[in-house]
Design a protein around this motif. Structure first.
Motif, PDB file in Angstrom:
ATOM      1  N   ALA A 121      -8.306 -39.502  29.665  1.00 34.90           N
ATOM      2  CA  ALA A 121      -7.068 -39.638  30.565  1.00 34.90           C
ATOM      3  C   ALA A 121      -6.420 -38.340  30.914  1.00 34.90           C
ATOM      4  O   ALA A 121      -5.878 -38.362  31.873  1.00 34.90           O
ATOM      5  CB  ALA A 121      -6.029 -40.717  29.806  1.00 34.90           C
ATOM      6  N   ASP A 122      -6.255 -37.337  30.012  1.00 32.15           N
ATOM      7  CA  ASP A 122      -5.604 -36.092  30.121  1.00 32.15           C
ATOM      8  C   ASP A 122      -6.433 -35.450  31.293  1.00 32.15           C
ATOM      9  O   ASP A 122      -5.825 -34.876  31.959  1.00 32.15           O
ATOM     10  CB  ASP A 122      -5.321 -35.391  29.034  1.00 32.15           C
ATOM     11  N   ALA A 123      -7.712 -35.556  31.281  1.00 34.36           N
ATOM     12  CA  ALA A 123      -8.659 -34.924  32.152  1.00 34.36           C
ATOM     13  C   ALA A 123      -8.387 -35.422  33.682  1.00 34.36           C
ATOM     14  O   ALA A 123      -8.304 -34.691  34.625  1.00 34.36           O
ATOM     15  CB  ALA A 123     -10.044 -34.983  31.792  1.00 34.36           C
ATOM     16  N   ILE A 124      -8.313 -36.821  33.497  1.00 35.57           N
ATOM     17  CA  ILE A 124      -8.129 -37.596  34.959  1.00 35.57           C
ATOM     18  C   ILE A 124      -6.647 -37.039  35.503  1.00 35.57           C
ATOM     19  O   ILE A 124      -6.586 -36.953  36.617  1.00 35.57           O
ATOM     20  CB  ILE A 124      -8.223 -39.172  34.748  1.00 35.57           C
ATOM     21  N   LYS A 125      -5.736 -37.175  34.619  1.00 36.00           N
ATOM     22  CA  LYS A 125      -4.258 -36.753  34.910  1.00 36.00           C
ATOM     23  C   LYS A 125      -4.078 -35.452  35.587  1.00 36.00           C
ATOM     24  O   LYS A 125      -3.573 -35.087  36.526  1.00 36.00           O
ATOM     25  CB  LYS A 125      -3.434 -36.756  33.751  1.00 36.00           C
TER      26      LYS A 125
END
Length: 227
Positions: free
Chosen positions: A89-93
């Protein structure tokens, strides 16, 4: 009288056009080159954007799959799977801000926090999604989740404000609008604000006559008016 064709005049005009084209040939050439470069750049940008969109869709689906695994995992497995979900999720953000995968990442993080009863973290993720993407179909969903998290945390006043925002902003477009208004009435009722609750229940019935929430509202109106 019809205009008589003048060969000398025509020849002179053609010569002037030819002379003008020759005089400004470099300008015309550079303009054509510039147009070609711009069109090529737009084509490349379109291809790159599509590739990014396709890649984002894939990672968003992988994130959803990881979250689904976390939901079904045993307590012993949840810790490692949670790290995987948060990392994705952090990578996508970081990479896909402004896209649907970013919306999905915020929704998953909010749901993850909600499932863990981390109400403050959950409502913040949901609030960010609704704020960043107010025109997305996920915006009213996120706001409803935010209001629920606020309720769970005991912040009924803030929850009412968010439910009201859903109704005010998405009354015409979201199927959650009648539930949001019913939730406002319910919270007023549970906190002893009888008249405010009655007004909200009546508004549900008036605004959404065909909704299932209207029947529940009418039942509550009858109860409150007779007690």
């Amino acid at each position: 009288m019809a205009k008589i064709y003048d060969e000398k005049t025509a020849t002179s005009t053609s010569a002037k056009i030819a002379s003008g084209l020759h005089k400004y040939r470099k300008v015309i050439l550079y303009t054509l080159i510039a147009v070609a470069v711009i069109l090529a750049a737009l084509a490349i940008a379109s291809v790159l954007k599509q590739r990014k969109t396709d890649a984002g869709t894939i990672v968003a689906e992988e994130l959803q799959e990881s979250y689904a695994k976390w939901l079904q995992a045993s307590d012993d497995e949840k810790a490692s799977l949670e790290k995987e979900v948060v990392a994705k999720a952090d990578a996508i953000k970081a990479k896909y801000r402004g896209t649907f995968p970013h919306q999905r990442a915020l929704l998953v993080l909010g749901n993850l926090a909600f499932e863990k009863s981390q109400w403050d973290d959950a409502q913040k993720d949901f609030a960010e999604l609704a704020k960043e993407y107010p025109k997305s179909y996920l915006a009213p969903v996120a706001l409803m989740n935010q209001a629920t998290a606020l309720e769970e945390a005991g912040n009924n006043k803030e929850a009412v404000e968010i439910y009201q925002k859903v109704f005010d902003t998405y009354k015409e477009t979201s199927p959650d609008a009648p539930r949001a208004l019913f939730s406002i009435a319910r919270l007023y009722e549970t906190t002893g604000q009888k008249e405010a609750a009655l007004d909200a229940y009546r508004e549900v019935a008036d605004s959404f006559p065909d909704s299932d929430w209207t029947k529940l509202s009418r039942d509550r109106i009858i109860y409150l008016e007779t007690h």
